[in-house]
Design an enzyme around this catalytic site. Structure first.
Site, PDB file in Angstrom:
ATOM      1  N   ARG A 101      41.998  48.304  43.777  1.00  0.00           N
ATOM      2  CA  ARG A 101      42.677  46.989  43.823  1.00  0.00           C
ATOM      3  C   ARG A 101      43.987  47.236  44.555  1.00  0.00           C
ATOM      4  O   ARG A 101      44.874  47.934  44.047  1.00  0.00           O
ATOM      5  CB  ARG A 101      42.918  46.450  42.412  1.00  0.00           C
ATOM      6  N   HIS A 128      37.729  39.341  47.354  1.00  0.00           N
ATOM      7  CA  HIS A 128      37.403  39.750  45.980  1.00  0.00           C
ATOM      8  C   HIS A 128      35.876  39.675  45.850  1.00  0.00           C
ATOM      9  O   HIS A 128      35.334  38.805  45.161  1.00  0.00           O
ATOM     10  CB  HIS A 128      38.107  38.802  45.000  1.00  0.00           C
ATOM     11  N   GLN A 131      34.040  39.522  42.403  1.00  0.00           N
ATOM     12  CA  GLN A 131      34.221  38.222  41.761  1.00  0.00           C
ATOM     13  C   GLN A 131      33.217  37.215  42.339  1.00  0.00           C
ATOM     14  O   GLN A 131      32.532  36.508  41.592  1.00  0.00           O
ATOM     15  CB  GLN A 131      35.651  37.717  42.000  1.00  0.00           C
ATOM     16  N   ASP A 221      41.426  28.174  41.703  1.00  0.00           N
ATOM     17  CA  ASP A 221      42.118  29.440  41.441  1.00  0.00           C
ATOM     18  C   ASP A 221      43.615  29.132  41.474  1.00  0.00           C
ATOM     19  O   ASP A 221      44.022  28.026  41.882  1.00  0.00           O
ATOM     20  CB  ASP A 221      41.720  30.466  42.529  1.00  0.00           C
ATOM     21  N   CYS A 261      38.148  31.925  38.407  1.00  0.00           N
ATOM     22  CA  CYS A 261      37.990  33.375  38.288  1.00  0.00           C
ATOM     23  C   CYS A 261      38.852  33.945  37.155  1.00  0.00           C
ATOM     24  O   CYS A 261      38.582  35.033  36.665  1.00  0.00           O
ATOM     25  CB  CYS A 261      38.333  34.048  39.620  1.00  0.00           C
ATOM     26  N   ARG A 289      30.993  39.221  35.261  1.00  0.00           N
ATOM     27  CA  ARG A 289      31.638  40.271  36.049  1.00  0.00           C
ATOM     28  C   ARG A 289      31.044  41.626  35.654  1.00  0.00           C
ATOM     29  O   ARG A 289      30.710  42.451  36.507  1.00  0.00           O
ATOM     30  CB  ARG A 289      33.159  40.281  35.823  1.00  0.00           C
TER      31      ARG A 289
END
Ligand code: CP
Ligand code: NVA
Length: 308
Positions: A101, A128, A131, A221, A261, A289
């Site tokens: 990340r 991402h 995700q 988001d 998310c 996830r």
């Protein structure tokens, strides 16, 4: 050896295969079975930004698969104590897979360049992908075949939106995006998305009501992503008309799902009423996830991924 830096790294058939492994593993997990497909395998997470879901779902998933994991935060000195290249070269000697990340997408690209093991993007400013895969898997659970359905994205054309756009194009889901001017995908991003997912049916508007009209799911988001904290006040104004609330949900198909998310800024991009309401599937998304990442790990570190 395979990497997953963006969804451009997977064909539609490979995504379907990962989803099929996921479904099998999820069914087994729900019956109390944890198939040790990756005994003795080592996953290292290198995170420059905070995380709940990505970190814990990857670590839990690897434990279920019989492997081990180790988390390295900023105290490991990644890119400061030593170069990214040296860090990556050394890590490749110890690990079977690195999940990164990173603040900047280029850091994840460099990690993959210098690391001799597989590298997975666990979020960068650009994308991402894990995700998006979990989200598309979730929509598939809810509606069956994705093709012919519309996903509405309300808000910033950010990392999650970019990954979803490619994923939608690869799996035949129409994407309708409502984003204020100045925050839509720029020409470079659009060209990249079109190149990676030429079949994407993308509708872009500045009107949230228009985007949700035919949608089976409405996704939002945060308005300011990690790294954009200094823009928060400006963005709060720019996105004020883009809140997903009961009124906007009422403009969508009857029973349309609400997606996020997480983490959410309640009262900004979504109201409590919507995120806690009966149409919200945010916890199912978060749960998936883990299941989808188990599918990715089993595919990538097993014999199938090794062929790529
Ligand atoms: N959705 C997501 O990636 O959450 P985290 O930032 O908590 O990992
Ligand atoms: N767009 C958000 C996603 C968090 C999971 C961010 O980058 O902060």
């Amino acid at each position: 050896m395979r990497n997953l830096l963006t969804l451009a790294d997977l064909t539609s058939a490979e995504i379907e295969r990962i989803f099929s492994i996921t479904e099998d593993l999820k069914n087994k997990y729900q019956k109390g079975l944890r198939e040790p497909l990756l005994p003795g395998r080592m996953m290292v997470l290198v995170f420059e930004k905070p995380s709940l879901r990505t970190r814990v779902s990857f670590e839990a998933g690897m434990v279920h698969l019989g492997g081990s994991s180790m988390f390295l935060g900023t105290d490991a000195g990644f890119g400061r104590r030593e170069s990214v290249a040296d860090f990556a070269r050394v890590l490749g000697e110890y690990a079977d897979v690195v999940v990164i990340r990173a603040n900047r997408h280029q850091t994840a690209v460099d990690m993959a360049k210098y690391c001799s093991c597989s590298v997975i993007n666990g979020l960068t400013d650009f994308g991402h992908p894990c995700q998006a895969l979990a989200d598309l898997y979730t929509i598939g659970e809810l509606v069956g075949n994705l093709s012919g359905h519309t996903l509405a994205w309300i808000g910033d054309a950010n990392n999650v939106a970019r990954s979803l756009a490619v994923g939608c194009g690869k799996l035949g889901l129409r994407l309708a995006m409502a984003t204020p001017k100045g925050y839509q995908f720029d020409e470079k991003s659009l060209a990249w998305i079109r190149q990676q997912a030429p079949k994407l049916d993308l509708f872009v508007t500045t009107d949230p009501a228009e985007a949700v009209r035919d949608a089976v799911a409405i996704y939002t988001d945060v308005w300011a992503s990690m790294g954009q904290e200094s823009e928060r006040d400006v963005r709060r104004q720019a996105f004020a008309a883009y809140q997903v609330n009961a009124e906007l949900m009422s403009r969508a198909q009857r029973g349309a799902f609400f997606m996020h998310c997480l983490p959410a800024r309640r009262g900004e991009e979504v109201t409590d009423e919507v995120i806690d309401g009966p149409q919200s599937v945010v916890i199912q998304q978060a749960a998936n996830r883990m299941h989808v990442q188990k599918g990715i790990l089993a595919w990538m570190l097993g014999r199938e991924g090794a062929k790529g």
